[in-house]
Structures are given as structure tokens and as C-alpha cells.
Design a protein around this motif. Sequence first.
Motif, short mmCIF file in Angstrom:
data_model
loop_
_atom_site.label_atom_id
_atom_site.label_comp_id
_atom_site.label_asym_id
_atom_site.label_seq_id
_atom_site.Cartn_x
_atom_site.Cartn_y
_atom_site.Cartn_z
N ARG A 87 -13.14 -17.29 0.63
CA ARG A 87 -11.87 -17.47 -0.08
C ARG A 87 -10.90 -18.31 0.76
O ARG A 87 -10.64 -17.99 1.91
CB ARG A 87 -11.23 -16.10 -0.34
CG ARG A 87 -9.89 -16.19 -1.06
CD ARG A 87 -9.17 -14.85 -1.08
NE ARG A 87 -8.69 -14.48 0.25
CZ ARG A 87 -8.06 -13.34 0.53
NH1 ARG A 87 -7.86 -12.43 -0.41
NH2 ARG A 87 -7.64 -13.08 1.77
N SER A 137 4.66 -6.76 -0.16
CA SER A 137 4.61 -6.69 1.31
C SER A 137 5.36 -7.86 1.90
O SER A 137 5.26 -8.98 1.39
CB SER A 137 3.16 -6.79 1.80
OG SER A 137 2.37 -5.76 1.27
N THR A 155 0.83 -1.21 0.00
CA THR A 155 0.00 0.00 0.00
C THR A 155 0.86 1.25 0.00
O THR A 155 0.64 2.17 -0.81
CB THR A 155 -0.93 -0.01 1.24
OG1 THR A 155 -1.71 -1.20 1.19
CG2 THR A 155 -1.82 1.21 1.28
N ASP A 184 1.81 -4.72 -9.04
CA ASP A 184 1.48 -5.03 -7.65
C ASP A 184 1.76 -6.52 -7.45
O ASP A 184 0.99 -7.37 -7.88
CB ASP A 184 0.01 -4.69 -7.40
CG ASP A 184 -0.48 -5.19 -6.04
OD1 ASP A 184 0.27 -5.88 -5.35
OD2 ASP A 184 -1.64 -4.88 -5.69
N HIS A 196 4.68 -9.27 4.86
CA HIS A 196 3.86 -10.16 5.70
C HIS A 196 3.12 -11.24 4.92
O HIS A 196 2.60 -12.18 5.51
CB HIS A 196 2.88 -9.34 6.54
CG HIS A 196 1.77 -8.72 5.77
ND1 HIS A 196 0.53 -9.29 5.67
CD2 HIS A 196 1.71 -7.57 5.03
CE1 HIS A 196 -0.25 -8.52 4.93
NE2 HIS A 196 0.45 -7.47 4.53
N LYS A 197 3.04 -11.10 3.60
CA LYS A 197 2.41 -12.16 2.79
C LYS A 197 3.45 -13.15 2.29
O LYS A 197 3.15 -14.02 1.47
CB LYS A 197 1.67 -11.54 1.60
CG LYS A 197 0.49 -10.65 2.02
CD LYS A 197 -0.21 -10.12 0.80
CE LYS A 197 -1.08 -8.92 1.10
NZ LYS A 197 -2.28 -9.23 1.88
N1 7TS Z 1 -2.33 -5.81 -3.44
C1 7TS Z 1 -2.81 -7.06 -3.37
C2 7TS Z 1 -2.93 -7.88 -4.60
C3 7TS Z 1 -3.16 -7.59 -2.13
O1 7TS Z 1 -3.61 -8.83 -2.05
C4 7TS Z 1 -3.04 -6.78 -0.97
C5 7TS Z 1 -3.48 -7.27 0.39
C6 7TS Z 1 -2.49 -5.50 -1.11
C7 7TS Z 1 -2.17 -5.05 -2.37
C8 7TS Z 1 -2.23 -4.61 0.06
O2 7TS Z 1 -1.18 -5.12 0.81
P1 7TS Z 1 -0.79 -4.48 2.20
O3 7TS Z 1 0.23 -5.42 2.76
O4 7TS Z 1 -0.22 -3.13 1.94
O5 7TS Z 1 -2.03 -4.42 3.02
N2 7TS Z 1 -4.47 -8.27 0.34
C9 7TS Z 1 -5.19 -8.71 1.39
C10 7TS Z 1 -6.14 -9.74 1.28
O6 7TS Z 1 -6.38 -10.36 0.26
N3 7TS Z 1 -6.72 -9.93 2.50
O7 7TS Z 1 -6.17 -9.08 3.36
C11 7TS Z 1 -5.23 -8.31 2.70
#
Ligand code: 7TS
Length: 405
Positions: A379, A223, A95, A200, A225-226
Motif C-alpha cells: 500500500r 487521530s 482507537t 471513523d 498523528h495521521k
Molecule cells: N481507523 C482507521 C480508518 C485507520 O486507518 C486507523 C489506523 C485507525 C482507525 C486507528 O488509528 P489509531 O491512531 O488509533 O491507531 N490505520 C493505520 C494504518 O493504516 N496503518 O497503520 C495504522
Amino acid sequence: MFQIDQIRTTFPLINQGSQQSPPLAYLDNAATTQKPLEVIQRIQAYYENENANIHRGIYDLARQATDDYEAARQKAKNLLNAAKTEEIIFTRGTTESINLVAQSFLDAQLKAGDEVVITAMEHHSNLVPWQMLCKKRGASLKIIPVNDAGEVILEEYRQMLNDKTRMVALVHISNSLGTINPIVEMTQLAKQKGIPVLIDGAQSVSHMEIDVQALDCDFFAFSGHKMYAPTGIGVLYGKAAHLNAMEPYQYGGEMIRTVGYEESTFNTLPHKFEAGTPNIAGAIGLGAAIDFIQKIGLPHIHQHLDDLLQYATEKLGNIQGLRLIGTAQQKTSIVSFLLDDVHPHDMGTILNESGVAIRAGHHCTMPLMRRFGIPGTARASFAVYNTKAEIDQLAEALKKVQAIF
Ligand code: 7TS
């Protein structure tokens, strides 16, 4: 070798969860992944032995912390195959990375009548920053439509690109549908017209190998954390030529070279974009997560996630009344679905009683849900530690949902 049992034991939360009754089936990895011991212990070791502020100390501890932090940047550079280490900017996450590009890169160029192109399946974080900027500048946001399978319609995209297009911003893997977008082809189409491209990569960076040089994208955001790293840390990759020409995103310590009461000058890359004390422990944790991923190997991870997707698609497809949302040819690790006319939130609540953790709702893609004429989906999204047994557990729990309704 890919050894699932061994992988599972390195995730304390997954390990403990598997001993509960019913066992935890954590299937909300698109929201955030669990963290392996390597990452947790690396952060703990940093705070126990190496903690100091960076880039300004002249004592050993500060030098050590600086080296650790910069080593993490080097790991992120290698992960993306960036040409230069200074093209890696640490941010809070995807983000913030996208907002940085919108405000520091595009805002300076966007004029009334210009166009910004995104897909219909963007997460709100790759939509709202461009939407707000377009409103501010009198530009318009163009949306590449998707077909019923959840694939972008390339022909429409081709026709959308013109001499008013100032930016193309594309999600690599859709967090709602699992669609893998053809970003190589899509990036080429934009680059042929000299249009900058942002990818992204929030959902893709932990699933497949990325080569930003081969791709020739201008920006790439993800990110931590993913991808098994802590929250509050992420990366913006940007081509040095762009980053050098851009205005800073935030002002303060660390990002300056000289400061006077009237004038200031700014630091070189990457520090120009890292105002204030950064998330040092987070960056070091991200470095450990990159090591973890590379030790297993992205091709192995991708294969495992594809196997799980295939298994889940078959298993869930056999449930009468279950409708998959998102059936793209190119797809990975995410299954979105509806069951009869049960509201996704009700489904999520009942699944929880069976130990199954899934996401229910619009997944921060409200316009996409509208495109499919639905309020949201349930999901399930997979990570390296998930198993077919957990998908069986999901399928069993869904039958319970049906029995209740
Ligand atoms: N883009 C995609 C494709 C994402 O899945 C997410 C977060 C973001 C951007 C934003 O990432 P952040 O780490 O900056 O928040 N997606 C999700 C989701 O699918 N459920 O919770 C967050």
C-alpha cells in the motif's frame, strides 16, 4: 497557493530524506504522517516556556498552559464545525475514541438480540470493540458487504437497518482501499430510523472538510498523528446530549466534581471524559497541525491528493502483472496493489532498498483481505508533501522487484 517545494521544506524528515541517496519516498502516510516544523516547534516552545499542569493551577504558568490546551480544543471544534466546544473530547486517538463510545455509550443500552452495523472495510479498531460488546451482550454484529471494487453495497445496508439496530459505525475513508464511503447518505438512512452513527475519520480528517452538524453524525473519531500532529493525541466528537447522558469512561482526577469515601459526583463536559493529566503537549501540537492544514486549505490538499492518486493509478496500472485492490469510483490518496505473485512483504523489503517506504500486510483489516481472497497488499498512501517524482520512484522500484522475481 499550494507550493509543494515550500511545503516539503517545512517537514524536516522529508527535507533530509530528499537529500539521501537514494532519496526517501515516504509513502506510508495512512499509517502516520511526518510532522511540520510548526508542530515540532510549537511542542518545543510549550516545554521550554509554558509547561505546567492544567485546570488546577492558580499561577500564571498554569493558566497559560490551560489556555493553550483549551485553545487547541477550540481549533478541533472549528475543524469539525461542532456546535459546542465541550463536544470535543481529547483521547489518545481514534482507537480510544471508539472504545470510549462502545463502553460508555453503547454498553449501557445494548441487549440480547440487538444489532450493530459496520462495513466490511473497517479497521480492526472500529470492529473489535463492537464485536466484543456484542458478544458480551448477546447482540450481533452485522457487516455491510462490499463489491469487487471495494464499495459498500448500499442496498444491503438499507435492508440491514431495522428496529433492532442500536448503532451504525462507519469508516469514512478506507485505510486499505482508499474508498470514500458515502457517509452523508449512509448517516441519513440511519438517522431516519433514529439510529446513532459513529464515523471513523482517521483517514479523512486531513483530506477533506468535515461538518459534523451538517452530517448529523452522533460521534466522530480521529487521530492526531495521521494529520501532521504528534502520536498519543486524538479527538472524540460527540453530541452533547449523548456525552452528558453517558457514564464516564475512566475515573480519577480532573473528571470529578466532588469525592467522598462513599460517593462521588462528576465534572461537566468535556472534563468528565478526560480523567488524569492529559497529553497537554500533544493537544497543543494538534492545534498547531490544524493551523497548518487550514493555512494550506483542505480543498487544496484534497486536490493535490486526488492528482497524486490519479497519477499513481495510471503509472502503476501500466505495470504488467500489477493488480490494484480497491478501484472505487470515489477514492483518494491510497493505492493498494499486488504484483505478480510476489508476497507484499518481499515487495516492501525490495522497495526499501530503493528508498521507497510503503506498507505491506493486512493493514489491520484482516476480514477485508479475506473478502478479496488475499493475505494482504502493498500500500502506498500519500500526504500533502508527496510528489509525482516519488510515484515515479515507486514505479521504477516495482520494475526492479519484477526483475528480481
Ligand atoms: N481507523 C482507521 C480508518 C485507520 O486507518 C486507523 C489506523 C485507525 C482507525 C486507528 O488509528 P489509531 O491512531 O488509533 O491507531 N490505520 C493505520 C494504518 O493504516 N496503518 O497503520 C495504522
